[in-house]
Write a protein that holds these residues in place. Sequence first.
Motif, PDB file in Angstrom:
ATOM      1  N   ASP A   1     -70.265 -15.285  24.438  1.00 32.47           N
ATOM      2  CA  ASP A   1     -70.095 -14.750  23.090  1.00 32.47           C
ATOM      3  C   ASP A   1     -68.832 -13.883  23.004  1.00 32.47           C
ATOM      4  O   ASP A   1     -67.973 -14.077  22.143  1.00 32.47           O
ATOM      5  CB  ASP A   1     -71.341 -13.925  22.742  1.00 32.47           C
ATOM      6  CG  ASP A   1     -71.454 -13.651  21.251  1.00 32.47           C
ATOM      7  OD1 ASP A   1     -70.862 -14.411  20.468  1.00 32.47           O
ATOM      8  OD2 ASP A   1     -72.120 -12.673  20.886  1.00 32.47           O
ATOM      9  N   THR A   2     -68.722 -12.929  23.937  1.00 30.37           N
ATOM     10  CA  THR A   2     -67.568 -12.027  23.955  1.00 30.37           C
ATOM     11  C   THR A   2     -66.279 -12.788  24.254  1.00 30.37           C
ATOM     12  O   THR A   2     -65.236 -12.554  23.623  1.00 30.37           O
ATOM     13  CB  THR A   2     -67.771 -10.934  25.037  1.00 30.37           C
ATOM     14  OG1 THR A   2     -69.032 -10.317  24.825  1.00 30.37           O
ATOM     15  CG2 THR A   2     -66.675  -9.891  24.977  1.00 30.37           C
ATOM     16  N   GLY A   3     -66.375 -13.721  25.198  1.00 33.51           N
ATOM     17  CA  GLY A   3     -65.196 -14.487  25.608  1.00 33.51           C
ATOM     18  C   GLY A   3     -64.606 -15.306  24.477  1.00 33.51           C
ATOM     19  O   GLY A   3     -63.381 -15.326  24.271  1.00 33.51           O
ATOM     20  N   PHE A   4     -65.457 -15.983  23.715  1.00 32.97           N
ATOM     21  CA  PHE A   4     -64.949 -16.799  22.603  1.00 32.97           C
ATOM     22  C   PHE A   4     -64.342 -15.920  21.505  1.00 32.97           C
ATOM     23  O   PHE A   4     -63.372 -16.323  20.858  1.00 32.97           O
ATOM     24  CB  PHE A   4     -66.054 -17.702  22.049  1.00 32.97           C
ATOM     25  CG  PHE A   4     -66.393 -18.859  22.955  1.00 32.97           C
ATOM     26  CD1 PHE A   4     -65.394 -19.691  23.442  1.00 32.97           C
ATOM     27  CD2 PHE A   4     -67.709 -19.097  23.347  1.00 32.97           C
ATOM     28  CE1 PHE A   4     -65.696 -20.756  24.294  1.00 32.97           C
ATOM     29  CE2 PHE A   4     -68.018 -20.145  24.196  1.00 32.97           C
ATOM     30  CZ  PHE A   4     -67.012 -20.979  24.677  1.00 32.97           C
ATOM     31  N   LYS A   5     -64.924 -14.722  21.324  1.00 32.94           N
ATOM     32  CA  LYS A   5     -64.327 -13.806  20.341  1.00 32.94           C
ATOM     33  C   LYS A   5     -62.934 -13.353  20.787  1.00 32.94           C
ATOM     34  O   LYS A   5     -62.067 -13.064  19.962  1.00 32.94           O
ATOM     35  CB  LYS A   5     -65.242 -12.590  20.145  1.00 32.94           C
ATOM     36  CG  LYS A   5     -66.448 -12.892  19.266  1.00 32.94           C
ATOM     37  CD  LYS A   5     -67.436 -11.744  19.226  1.00 32.94           C
ATOM     38  CE  LYS A   5     -68.661 -12.132  18.389  1.00 32.94           C
ATOM     39  NZ  LYS A   5     -69.771 -11.178  18.557  1.00 32.94           N
ATOM     40  N   LYS A   6     -62.726 -13.296  22.093  1.00 35.37           N
ATOM     41  CA  LYS A   6     -61.411 -12.907  22.631  1.00 35.37           C
ATOM     42  C   LYS A   6     -60.483 -14.112  22.795  1.00 35.37           C
ATOM     43  O   LYS A   6     -59.416 -14.000  23.381  1.00 35.37           O
ATOM     44  CB  LYS A   6     -61.588 -12.252  24.008  1.00 35.37           C
ATOM     45  CG  LYS A   6     -62.240 -10.883  23.999  1.00 35.37           C
ATOM     46  CD  LYS A   6     -62.285 -10.408  25.445  1.00 35.37           C
ATOM     47  CE  LYS A   6     -62.951  -9.064  25.601  1.00 35.37           C
ATOM     48  NZ  LYS A   6     -63.091  -8.723  27.034  1.00 35.37           N
ATOM     49  N   GLN A   7     -60.938 -15.289  22.338  1.00 30.42           N
ATOM     50  CA  GLN A   7     -60.166 -16.538  22.424  1.00 30.42           C
ATOM     51  C   GLN A   7     -59.914 -16.961  23.880  1.00 30.42           C
ATOM     52  O   GLN A   7     -58.868 -17.516  24.211  1.00 30.42           O
ATOM     53  CB  GLN A   7     -58.839 -16.411  21.661  1.00 30.42           C
ATOM     54  CG  GLN A   7     -59.039 -16.135  20.180  1.00 30.42           C
ATOM     55  CD  GLN A   7     -57.738 -16.113  19.398  1.00 30.42           C
ATOM     56  OE1 GLN A   7     -56.717 -15.635  19.909  1.00 30.42           O
ATOM     57  NE2 GLN A   7     -57.759 -16.615  18.183  1.00 30.42           N
ATOM     58  N   GLU A   8     -60.894 -16.694  24.729  1.00 35.88           N
ATOM     59  CA  GLU A   8     -60.797 -17.155  26.113  1.00 35.88           C
ATOM     60  C   GLU A   8     -61.242 -18.615  26.205  1.00 35.88           C
ATOM     61  O   GLU A   8     -62.013 -19.094  25.375  1.00 35.88           O
ATOM     62  CB  GLU A   8     -61.669 -16.273  27.021  1.00 35.88           C
ATOM     63  CG  GLU A   8     -61.137 -14.860  27.171  1.00 35.88           C
ATOM     64  CD  GLU A   8     -62.092 -13.954  27.953  1.00 35.88           C
ATOM     65  OE1 GLU A   8     -63.195 -14.417  28.310  1.00 35.88           O
ATOM     66  OE2 GLU A   8     -61.729 -12.796  28.199  1.00 35.88           O
ATOM     67  N   THR A   9     -60.784 -19.318  27.234  1.00 35.90           N
ATOM     68  CA  THR A   9     -61.167 -20.723  27.426  1.00 35.90           C
ATOM     69  C   THR A   9     -62.514 -20.779  28.144  1.00 35.90           C
ATOM     70  O   THR A   9     -62.910 -19.822  28.828  1.00 35.90           O
ATOM     71  CB  THR A   9     -60.128 -21.474  28.271  1.00 35.90           C
ATOM     72  OG1 THR A   9     -60.209 -20.986  29.628  1.00 35.90           O
ATOM     73  CG2 THR A   9     -58.717 -21.287  27.748  1.00 35.90           C
ATOM     74  N   PRO A  10     -63.238 -21.902  28.039  1.00 31.27           N
ATOM     75  CA  PRO A  10     -64.500 -22.036  28.780  1.00 31.27           C
ATOM     76  C   PRO A  10     -64.305 -21.826  30.286  1.00 31.27           C
ATOM     77  O   PRO A  10     -65.179 -21.263  30.949  1.00 31.27           O
ATOM     78  CB  PRO A  10     -64.935 -23.480  28.469  1.00 31.27           C
ATOM     79  CG  PRO A  10     -64.341 -23.755  27.125  1.00 31.27           C
ATOM     80  CD  PRO A  10     -63.026 -23.046  27.124  1.00 31.27           C
ATOM     81  N   LYS A  11     -63.173 -22.257  30.800  1.00 28.20           N
ATOM     82  CA  LYS A  11     -62.908 -22.085  32.237  1.00 28.20           C
ATOM     83  C   LYS A  11     -62.774 -20.598  32.580  1.00 28.20           C
ATOM     84  O   LYS A  11     -63.329 -20.110  33.575  1.00 28.20           O
ATOM     85  CB  LYS A  11     -61.639 -22.838  32.633  1.00 28.20           C
ATOM     86  CG  LYS A  11     -61.443 -22.924  34.146  1.00 28.20           C
ATOM     87  CD  LYS A  11     -60.375 -23.927  34.513  1.00 28.20           C
ATOM     88  CE  LYS A  11     -60.295 -24.089  36.020  1.00 28.20           C
ATOM     89  NZ  LYS A  11     -60.139 -22.848  36.766  1.00 28.20           N
ATOM     90  N   GLU A  12     -62.055 -19.864  31.749  1.00 26.69           N
ATOM     91  CA  GLU A  12     -61.902 -18.420  31.977  1.00 26.69           C
ATOM     92  C   GLU A  12     -63.254 -17.709  31.887  1.00 26.69           C
ATOM     93  O   GLU A  12     -63.547 -16.803  32.670  1.00 26.69           O
ATOM     94  CB  GLU A  12     -60.932 -17.821  30.942  1.00 26.69           C
ATOM     95  CG  GLU A  12     -59.480 -18.205  31.177  1.00 26.69           C
ATOM     96  CD  GLU A  12     -58.572 -17.840  30.001  1.00 26.69           C
ATOM     97  OE1 GLU A  12     -57.348 -17.759  30.223  1.00 26.69           O
ATOM     98  OE2 GLU A  12     -59.076 -17.662  28.871  1.00 26.69           O
ATOM     99  N   ILE A  13     -64.089 -18.134  30.949  1.00 31.81           N
ATOM    100  CA  ILE A  13     -65.409 -17.515  30.765  1.00 31.81           C
ATOM    101  C   ILE A  13     -66.298 -17.739  31.985  1.00 31.81           C
ATOM    102  O   ILE A  13     -66.908 -16.805  32.515  1.00 31.81           O
ATOM    103  CB  ILE A  13     -66.080 -18.059  29.479  1.00 31.81           C
ATOM    104  CG1 ILE A  13     -65.356 -17.515  28.246  1.00 31.81           C
ATOM    105  CG2 ILE A  13     -67.568 -17.705  29.427  1.00 31.81           C
ATOM    106  CD1 ILE A  13     -65.712 -18.211  26.941  1.00 31.81           C
ATOM    107  N   VAL A  14     -66.373 -19.001  32.456  1.00 27.49           N
ATOM    108  CA  VAL A  14     -67.220 -19.317  33.622  1.00 27.49           C
ATOM    109  C   VAL A  14     -66.696 -18.606  34.868  1.00 27.49           C
ATOM    110  O   VAL A  14     -67.470 -18.028  35.646  1.00 27.49           O
ATOM    111  CB  VAL A  14     -67.303 -20.846  33.843  1.00 27.49           C
ATOM    112  CG1 VAL A  14     -68.014 -21.163  35.160  1.00 27.49           C
ATOM    113  CG2 VAL A  14     -68.037 -21.519  32.677  1.00 27.49           C
ATOM    114  N   ASP A  15     -65.379 -18.630  35.058  1.00 23.83           N
ATOM    115  CA  ASP A  15     -64.788 -17.988  36.244  1.00 23.83           C
ATOM    116  C   ASP A  15     -65.042 -16.473  36.229  1.00 23.83           C
ATOM    117  O   ASP A  15     -65.345 -15.871  37.261  1.00 23.83           O
ATOM    118  CB  ASP A  15     -63.278 -18.272  36.318  1.00 23.83           C
ATOM    119  CG  ASP A  15     -62.988 -19.717  36.724  1.00 23.83           C
ATOM    120  OD1 ASP A  15     -63.923 -20.381  37.227  1.00 23.83           O
ATOM    121  OD2 ASP A  15     -61.850 -20.186  36.517  1.00 23.83           O
TER     122      ASP A  15
END
Length: 861
Positions: free
Chosen positions: A48-62
């Motif tokens: 949730d936080t990652g997508f709000k920060k425009q992070e990629t799915p790879k960045e979120i999982v890592d």
Amino acid sequence: MYTLPKIERFNQDVLSKYNIYNSVFITLPFQSIDNTGALLPLFTDICDTGFKKQETPKEIVDFFAKRYLHDPSESDKIDIMFRFIQYIERQIVLFDAIEDAAFPVVNNMEGRGSLRDIKEKSDAKDKEGELVDFLEDFNVRTVLTAHPTQFYPGAVLGIINDLTEAIRKNDLLNIKQLLAQLGKTPFIQNEKPNPYDEAVSLIWYLENVFYHTSGEMVHYLQKNIFNGNSIKNPLIKLGFWPGGDRDGNPFVTTEITLKVAERLRTSILKCYYIEIRSLKRKLTFSGVDTLVTELEQKLYRSVFYSKGEIFITIDEFKSQLSKIKQIIIDKHQSLYLDELDALLIKVNLFGFHFASLDIRQNSKIHDAVFNDVVEFYLKTNPEVFPKNYFELKEEEKLKVLSSVSGNLDAAVFPNEMTRLTIESIQAIKTIQENNGEFGANRYIISNNESALNVMETFALFRLSNWENPPVDIIPLFESVDDLQNAHEIMEKLYTNPTYAAHLASRNNKQTIMLGFSDGTKDGGYLMANWSIYKAKEELTAISRKYGVKAIFFDGRGGPPARGGGKTHKFYASLGPNIENNEIQVTVQGQTISSNFGTLDSCRYNLENLLSAGVTNQVFSKGQNELTLDEKSILNQLAGIGYEKYLSFKNHPKFIPYLEQMSTLKYYAKTNIGSRPSKRSKSEHLDFADLRAIPFVGSWSQLKQNVPGFFGVGTALKHFEDTNQWNKVQDLYDNSLFFKTLLENSMMSLAKSFFPLTAYMQKDPQFGAFWQIIYEEFLETKRLLLKIAGHKELMENYPDGKASIQIRERIVMPLLTIQQYALLRINELNKETQPDEALIKVYEKIVTRSLFGNTNASRNSA
């Protein structure tokens, strides 16, 4: 005490219970589940936080792995992803069961669209006589199809059913046991089902849901609107495609078709047997008991001892029941008459066939088959076809086909498809002998492009030693061009003396099928829906001109992009220029379980369809007709939307994007349906051969839902830019058809989530293409909110909106995992020596996450 608003009932009976039972699920003593259950909410928050920060799915999982898994290896990350997938799949089941259990509380079962509502409106408006006349000639036909969008194996469906019942009773001990069972039950099938397996799984719904609901509905109408007089008209009809739908499914054989028909007959006889056994305990009086026992024994032998043998005919069964009824009235003060009437109603509805098995084949297959047949006759009996048949013009061929007859033997043809097609016609004859005419009396021609397609099919019946077949030949018009030409094709048939004579023998009724799914794939959302509406008007006019009653059969899927959404509103919105004496609609895969999976949801949705016909034909007769100006606006909107969609579909990146960035190719890897994901066997992806389900489903997995909105924003913007906004605003305010069309598009938008794929913006190959989709999404959303006067999508359906939001939150980690796996697959494929074993693991992650995403959406494919 006042009834709480719908959203409050939803929060109380769905959301609160989900939070409670989900916490119970976390505490169950499974190996690793406590750790998974504790980590998943943390991962959800990071997504949730990652997508709000425009992070990629790879960045979120890592980031998650680094923070919570303590120096994780790639296999550690893969392990936690698989555990999350398994856990989320079960959360979705839990939410489904809670929502199903709360269905009669959240939805007003006696409110608008119910049978009670129909009765009270007819009383208030003094339309009782008109309503009776209408119901004596109206039908709702739901046709169950095995289109592969239901990912739950049979064991899981059974748990959902039991869990729903336990939740309804608040039986915590049983709920804990079922959740424990759920945790240990596999969610994937090791082997693809065959068409017979699919048929058996859908027959469960016929036996356990439709049988009871349909009977109760007609019984209610008979008692409360027909004053106890029996309704001769079978108001509710059931159709069935598994085992008969040969279009593109190479696994349907004649043996399977006959086997499915026999199973349908055995299933309905079993239902009658169970009901007769129950009645036997009540009808214990002199002169009746022996008759009931005799029926019980004959039904028992027909169900459990027969090898295709039937020990009682339908006429004998009805006659015996009528005899029992008369004795009860004459000698036993009508004791238990109500229960007997309930059984008689079901026998009138379902006969010995239960559901009509439709046979379907593609016109392109028919072309090849008919060429084989003509070649055979030219060699063996040149009097049947002229030598130059293949050189003749269409009109001349139609003349030849009008007079052919013969006695084909399927066995003489070496070509398997020719043999199977001829056998399917002979199978219809066999099924009618065993199950009655309604066992199989419809032959559907997919991709119908000409009158020749229909007449060739009709000729195959006559060449199979069947001079006057009691079978309806149903053309299915799918592409935009075919929809526009449909009325001209039907006029050629109506003016053909032989075909006109056939129609006369079928009570001058012609069923015409219209395909929303392929229409949307071909022409986009607005053009498909408007083309079907116009085709229905033109087909109604041409049919009325020749004294034929057109019956429209809509090939609708679950989501709005395939003609789904709030379907009953479309039927209520049809004006007097569209024949609407029958509502016929396909119901597929997950939509069967979500809309018709329980007695409550089945009753609610069937009553709404019935009510839609009544509203259009009795209560609002003549009120929904579109004016010439309104039609002109819709023409413009559809045309502009069509141009936008065509330019998008013809974009050089369109097919590569679906192949490389979506889950399209993974549909073929799922063991959920017996048929292939595309019609041809070629390795190359040809858009024309692509089936609508993987096409629409792939956009849904990307959370982009293109087929449900693309072109809508551009079309509306034209009216805004040219200072004509008041025209579309008035249309929205005054036309139920247009309003429903846009509301369903809003549902597609509400199920979209572009932050998931925002990383594609920077992709050197597909960045600009992704941007095209996103800009159309933003424009469509802005203008739909403007026209509806809303601040948020679906704000006039707060419970539906809340359900979508909860489901989307449950699957957000699943979507993130899927995108992560797709990104890793692309990375690994670019390496000098790709690790094939690791690629296969990530492909399995993509496929497994595809299951849960689809089930959570309930109408995503």
